[in-house]
Write a protein that holds these residues in place. Sequence first.
Motif, mmCIF file in Angstrom:
data_model
loop_
_atom_site.group_PDB
_atom_site.id
_atom_site.type_symbol
_atom_site.label_atom_id
_atom_site.label_comp_id
_atom_site.label_asym_id
_atom_site.label_seq_id
_atom_site.Cartn_x
_atom_site.Cartn_y
_atom_site.Cartn_z
ATOM 1 N N ASP A 60 0.860 -1.184 0.000
ATOM 2 C CA ASP A 60 0.000 0.000 0.000
ATOM 3 C C ASP A 60 0.903 1.243 0.000
ATOM 4 O OD1 ASP A 60 -1.783 2.052 0.427
ATOM 5 O OD2 ASP A 60 -2.771 1.112 2.146
ATOM 6 N N GLU A 61 1.362 1.623 -1.181
ATOM 7 C CA GLU A 61 2.328 2.715 -1.315
ATOM 8 C C GLU A 61 1.789 4.052 -0.793
ATOM 9 O OE1 GLU A 61 5.599 2.738 -2.185
ATOM 10 O OE2 GLU A 61 5.386 0.559 -2.099
ATOM 11 N N GLY A 62 0.498 4.315 -1.006
ATOM 12 C CA GLY A 62 -0.094 5.575 -0.553
ATOM 13 C C GLY A 62 -0.038 5.707 0.958
ATOM 14 N N SER A 63 -0.512 4.676 1.648
ATOM 15 C CA SER A 63 -0.499 4.704 3.113
ATOM 16 C C SER A 63 0.929 4.703 3.646
ATOM 17 C CB SER A 63 -1.259 3.507 3.686
ATOM 18 O OG SER A 63 -2.625 3.600 3.362
ATOM 19 N N LYS A 64 1.781 3.910 3.018
ATOM 20 C CA LYS A 64 3.182 3.851 3.438
ATOM 21 C C LYS A 64 3.798 5.249 3.389
ATOM 22 C CE LYS A 64 7.702 2.406 1.839
ATOM 23 N NZ LYS A 64 8.420 1.811 0.737
ATOM 24 N N SER A 65 3.564 5.956 2.315
ATOM 25 C CA SER A 65 4.119 7.288 2.137
ATOM 26 C C SER A 65 3.609 8.255 3.214
ATOM 27 C CB SER A 65 3.762 7.793 0.748
ATOM 28 O OG SER A 65 4.173 9.116 0.587
ATOM 29 N N ILE A 66 2.318 8.191 3.471
ATOM 30 C CA ILE A 66 1.716 9.079 4.478
ATOM 31 C C ILE A 66 2.256 8.766 5.864
ATOM 32 C CG2 ILE A 66 -0.445 9.644 5.661
ATOM 33 C CD1 ILE A 66 -1.800 9.301 2.860
ATOM 34 N N TYR A 67 2.257 7.487 6.260
ATOM 35 C CA TYR A 67 2.738 7.109 7.588
ATOM 36 C C TYR A 67 4.218 7.430 7.753
ATOM 37 C CZ TYR A 67 -1.673 4.629 8.271
ATOM 38 O OH TYR A 67 -2.995 4.301 8.402
ATOM 39 N N HIS A 68 4.980 7.243 6.702
ATOM 40 C CA HIS A 68 6.407 7.558 6.753
ATOM 41 C C HIS A 68 6.603 9.071 6.954
ATOM 42 C CE1 HIS A 68 10.647 6.990 6.095
ATOM 43 N NE2 HIS A 68 10.633 7.950 5.192
ATOM 44 N N ALA A 69 5.816 9.878 6.262
ATOM 45 C CA ALA A 69 5.908 11.337 6.395
ATOM 46 C C ALA A 69 5.533 11.783 7.812
ATOM 47 C CB ALA A 69 5.013 12.027 5.368
ATOM 48 N N ILE A 70 4.511 11.153 8.385
ATOM 49 C CA ILE A 70 4.103 11.499 9.752
ATOM 50 C C ILE A 70 5.208 11.129 10.739
ATOM 51 C CG2 ILE A 70 2.465 10.974 11.607
ATOM 52 C CD1 ILE A 70 0.311 10.638 9.376
ATOM 53 N N ALA A 71 5.799 9.950 10.581
ATOM 54 C CA ALA A 71 6.903 9.530 11.456
ATOM 55 C C ALA A 71 8.066 10.510 11.353
ATOM 56 C CB ALA A 71 7.356 8.112 11.106
ATOM 57 N N LYS A 72 8.395 10.927 10.138
ATOM 58 C CA LYS A 72 9.489 11.888 9.925
ATOM 59 C C LYS A 72 9.177 13.234 10.583
ATOM 60 C CE LYS A 72 12.630 9.711 7.724
ATOM 61 N NZ LYS A 72 13.824 9.384 8.485
ATOM 62 N N PHE A 73 7.919 13.666 10.495
ATOM 63 C CA PHE A 73 7.515 14.914 11.145
ATOM 64 C C PHE A 73 7.767 14.823 12.644
ATOM 65 C CE2 PHE A 73 4.144 16.977 13.622
ATOM 66 C CZ PHE A 73 4.440 18.309 13.363
ATOM 67 N N TYR A 74 7.306 13.732 13.260
ATOM 68 C CA TYR A 74 7.496 13.579 14.698
ATOM 69 C C TYR A 74 8.974 13.449 15.064
ATOM 70 C CZ TYR A 74 2.558 13.389 15.822
ATOM 71 O OH TYR A 74 1.233 13.711 16.011
ATOM 72 N N GLU A 75 9.771 12.870 14.203
ATOM 73 C CA GLU A 75 11.213 12.802 14.458
ATOM 74 C C GLU A 75 11.819 14.208 14.458
ATOM 75 O OE1 GLU A 75 12.952 10.231 11.523
ATOM 76 O OE2 GLU A 75 12.003 8.450 12.379
ATOM 77 N N ARG A 76 11.374 15.058 13.537
ATOM 78 C CA ARG A 76 11.923 16.416 13.450
ATOM 79 C C ARG A 76 11.551 17.274 14.648
ATOM 80 N NH1 ARG A 76 10.564 15.842 8.053
ATOM 81 N NH2 ARG A 76 8.723 17.143 8.267
ATOM 82 N N ILE A 77 10.363 17.051 15.227
ATOM 83 C CA ILE A 77 9.961 17.874 16.369
ATOM 84 C C ILE A 77 10.242 17.184 17.701
ATOM 85 C CG2 ILE A 77 8.200 19.092 15.032
ATOM 86 C CD1 ILE A 77 6.113 17.487 16.767
ATOM 87 N N PHE A 78 10.986 16.104 17.658
ATOM 88 C CA PHE A 78 11.314 15.382 18.887
ATOM 89 C C PHE A 78 12.204 16.238 19.774
ATOM 90 C CE2 PHE A 78 14.104 12.537 21.338
ATOM 91 C CZ PHE A 78 13.153 11.866 22.072
ATOM 92 N N LYS A 79 11.796 16.399 21.024
ATOM 93 C CA LYS A 79 12.579 17.132 22.008
ATOM 94 C C LYS A 79 13.164 16.102 22.954
ATOM 95 C CE LYS A 79 10.456 20.479 23.798
ATOM 96 N NZ LYS A 79 9.455 21.182 24.548
ATOM 97 N N ASP A 80 14.466 16.060 23.049
ATOM 98 C CA ASP A 80 15.136 15.102 23.913
ATOM 99 C C ASP A 80 15.030 15.579 25.361
ATOM 100 O OD1 ASP A 80 16.869 13.439 25.323
ATOM 101 O OD2 ASP A 80 18.232 13.251 23.619
ATOM 102 N N THR A 81 14.051 15.053 26.068
ATOM 103 C CA THR A 81 13.769 15.461 27.435
ATOM 104 C C THR A 81 14.977 15.241 28.344
ATOM 105 O OG1 THR A 81 11.472 14.845 27.063
ATOM 106 C CG2 THR A 81 12.134 15.169 29.330
ATOM 107 N N ASN A 82 15.615 14.079 28.244
ATOM 108 C CA ASN A 82 16.779 13.803 29.089
ATOM 109 C C ASN A 82 17.903 14.794 28.831
ATOM 110 O OD1 ASN A 82 15.619 11.615 30.412
ATOM 111 N ND2 ASN A 82 16.244 10.202 28.803
ATOM 112 N N GLN A 83 18.092 15.158 27.573
ATOM 113 C CA GLN A 83 19.124 16.140 27.243
ATOM 114 C C GLN A 83 18.809 17.483 27.899
ATOM 115 O OE1 GLN A 83 19.285 17.364 23.133
ATOM 116 N NE2 GLN A 83 21.451 17.833 23.273
ATOM 117 N N GLN A 84 17.552 17.895 27.879
ATOM 118 C CA GLN A 84 17.159 19.156 28.505
ATOM 119 C C GLN A 84 17.372 19.114 30.016
ATOM 120 O OE1 GLN A 84 17.360 21.080 25.756
ATOM 121 N NE2 GLN A 84 16.041 22.333 27.018
#
Length: 166
Positions: A60-84
């Motif tokens: 399911d290439e369409g869903s794969k692409s969407i879910y991958h994009a969402i995962a990447k978004f959350y990776e970009r806004i990830f705040k490393d709590t322990n680091q803070q």
Amino acid sequence: MTFNYTSVLERVYHISSDRVCHIHGGLTPYCKEKPILGHGNVDIIDVYQEKAKRADDEFDEGSKSIYHAIAKFYERIFKDTNQQINKHRDFFRNLADITSVNIIGHSMSEVDLPYFQAVQLYSPEKMTWNIYYFNKDEQDSMKERLLSIGVMKEEIYMRDVKEFWD
């Protein structure tokens, strides 16, 4: 310690900037760190990566692409709590003599519990936690979150925010 990016503690309550921990950064001239956006919820990244993998397995290439994009978004806004927490270790170490914690205008969501846990770890064994709530329906969940990080029930005082503003 403040969780927002403003200078309310400095400007309204006249607390010296060097005594305020802007745990998520803030705005100049009161805070030297730039605002750090995002959250420390790594689980949601895993959820969407797993969904992308399942979609790939099902061709399911369409869903794969969407879910991958969402995962990447959350990776970009990830705040490393322990680091803070590590970055502000001196602030937490200086909590040894406090007698109370006042939590005002904070939902005490799961993503911020590690910060409260650090306060609990570095503060005196017996201390008062005053939790000012806006919504009576949130009292129990807020109290449960504090209990989950080791705060003793008899140290928690739930207070209507009107008491603070009065």
